[in-house]
Design a protein around this motif. Structure first.
Motif: not given
Length: 492
Positions: A442-446, A453-457, A461-468, A476-481
């Motif tokens: 969605g618009k605010e997903t990223i 990630c910054k708050q909870k750490k 791992y993440v999978n996103i449907f229909y991503p750009d 996202l590469e700095k935060y999750v795989k």
């Protein structure tokens, strides 16, 4: 005293540590180079399942170097010349095999001969070399723990059966067996004979999987051979059957011999609606039942609803059943609506750790159920709602705040609108230590994922449907795989 105990057990501890690297061929190879002791532990692990390696199958040359002179003569007709840089080996690598998938073996042989043999000879060479390798493993004294056979065009030759007769250990320690039928030549005598050998020489299988595809009308020899494999086992705990137009009654009846051990039963794509499942009543330890894409309205649950089975996992997909049978299995109640089912789960199933619900309304009852599951760790929710957006947001906040403090996995999708799943609302109000997330883009997903990630750490791992993809990877590469769906999804 503690130091002496630790020192005395170092070899055992090292063996445990290196066994945890199973499947990581690069790391095991590196460990094998450290010293002689590490090498003696690492090499058997490394060569336990070589056909699953992603690397080029150059090791096939090493296997073929162990063939006796008579078998090596068979390679001459394919113009194969074996040149071994190290003719004297520290190990007999063939002896270490424990996992054999014949379809993978055939694939790796095909890859190997593609750079070794002229095109015109490759088909016959593939069958010959695969058969020689199987014969080599048998004659080397291998004792398998896992075995997968896909029978289509048979490369099971008479000399293989002779070798099996000389080494009954080959199947004697099997714990997992998967049998797939292909679309050609399944009823060749050698294929049925091979299953008979499997039934005769294996007694310790705990997981058995039969995948039957278009086996035709004369299925009696096949069913009889498979039923005998079941009957010959001492303690079968898991049985999976995929069958299309297959009369499986003899196979089901054979499960009566496993009534004191069978814990899981799964049946997929079976179109014989006349099957008698009363045998499941005798399986006193049955805990898990999975039924997918069964034909017509099934009576499979009827004996269980009237019996004494204590199921803790019930999975039903695309199957028309009497809802009363389902609820009888839970607590002899009748489900008349979605809310009734949620009420019964709320009342009788407080210890659920894995919950997967699809096509369900985001209702107050659903929120109450999820809030009551204090041990919930894995949640898959494919929901919908016709309510106004302000109510949807309020319910998502209420739901995620009520979830278990042990929740580590969420698959979250709005099936009405994939682009509007309110992932930002979900994450901004989530206090659980999430490690894995599957969601829509969605618009605010990223931004919501980054903030979480910054708050909870905790999110890894993440999978996103229909991503750009470019936008997602860049941010996202700095935060999750980022993982593919089949790499991250959790199935109970």
């Amino acid at each position: 005293m503690a130091l002496k105990l630790f020192t005395g057990n170092m070899p055992e501890l090292m063996e445990i540590i290196l066994h945890n690297l199973e499947g990581d061929s690069n790391s095991l190879y590196t460990c094998a180079l450290v010293n002689r002791h590490w090498c003696k532990i690492s090499i058997p692990i490394l060569w336990k399942d070589p056909f699953s390696f992603k690397q080029k199958p150059n090791y096939i040359s090493k296997y073929l170097s162990y063939l006796d002179n008579e078998d090596k003569l068979c390679l001459n007709e394919f113009k194969i010349s074996l040149i071994d840089d190290f003719p004297y080996h520290l190990f007999h690598y063939a002896k270490f095999l424990r996992v054999l998938d014949l379809s993978l073996l055939e694939t790796k042989v095909r890859q190997w001969i593609s750079v070794q043999i002229p095109t015109s000879l490759r088909y016959s060479a593939n069958l010959t070399i695969a058969s020689l390798l199987i014969k080599l493993f048998i004659e080397s004294g291998v004792s398998l723990s896992r075995f997968h056979i896909m029978i289509s065009k048979s490369f099971i030759k008479p000399e293989v059966f002779y070798s099996l007769g000389q080494n009954i250990r080959f199947f004697s320690q099997l714990q997992y067996v998967s049998v797939d039928t292909g679309y050609e030549d399944f009823f060749a005598d050698e294929n049925i004979a091979f299953l008979k050998v499997l039934a005769k020489t294996s007694t310790k299988i705990h997981t058995l999987q039969f995948n039957m595809h278009d086996v035709g009308y004369n299925v009696a020899p096949l069913c009889h051979a498979l039923a005998n494999i079941i009957r010959s086992q001492c303690q079968l705990t898991e049985f999976n059957l995929t069958g299309m137009d297959l009369n499986v009654q003899e196979i089901i009846f054979a499960l009566a011999t496993q009534q004191k051990s069978l814990k899981e039963f799964k049946i997929d794509y079976c179109y014989d609606s006349g099957i008698n499942f009363n045998v499941l009543l005798k399986c006193e330890k049955l805990e898990t039942l999975r039924i997918r894409w069964y034909d017509e309205k099934s009576e499979i649950l009827k004996p269980l609803s009237n019996g004494s089975c204590n199921l803790n996992t019930l999975e039903i997909i695309d199957l028309e059943v009497d809802s009363s049978d389902v609820i009888q299995i839970l607590k002899k109640n009748v489900v008349q609506s979605q809310s009734s089912l949620l009420e019964i789960l709320l009342k009788f199933c407080p210890n659920i750790t894995y919950l997967n619900i699809s096509s369900i309304e985001l209702s107050i009852q659903l929120i109450d159920l999820i809030g009551s599951l204090k041990n919930l760790q894995f949640l898959t929710l494919l929901w919908y709602s016709e309510k106004p957006a302000v109510i949807i947001r309020a319910r998502i906040i209420q739901l995620i705040r009520a979830t278990s403090p042990f929740l580590e996995y969420i698959e979250w999708r709005n099936i009405n609108r994939e682009d509007s799943s309110y992932v930002d609302i979900l994450l901004y109000h989530c206090n659980a230590p999430l490690k894995k997330l599957i969601c829509s883009n969605g618009k605010e997903t990223i931004k919501a994922i980054i903030d979480f990630c910054k708050q909870k750490k905790t999110l890894k791992y993440v999978n996103i449907f229909y991503p750009d993809l470019k936008d997602v990877e860049k941010n996202l590469e700095k935060y999750v795989k980022l993982l593919q769906y089949d790499e991250i999804v959790e199935n109970c």
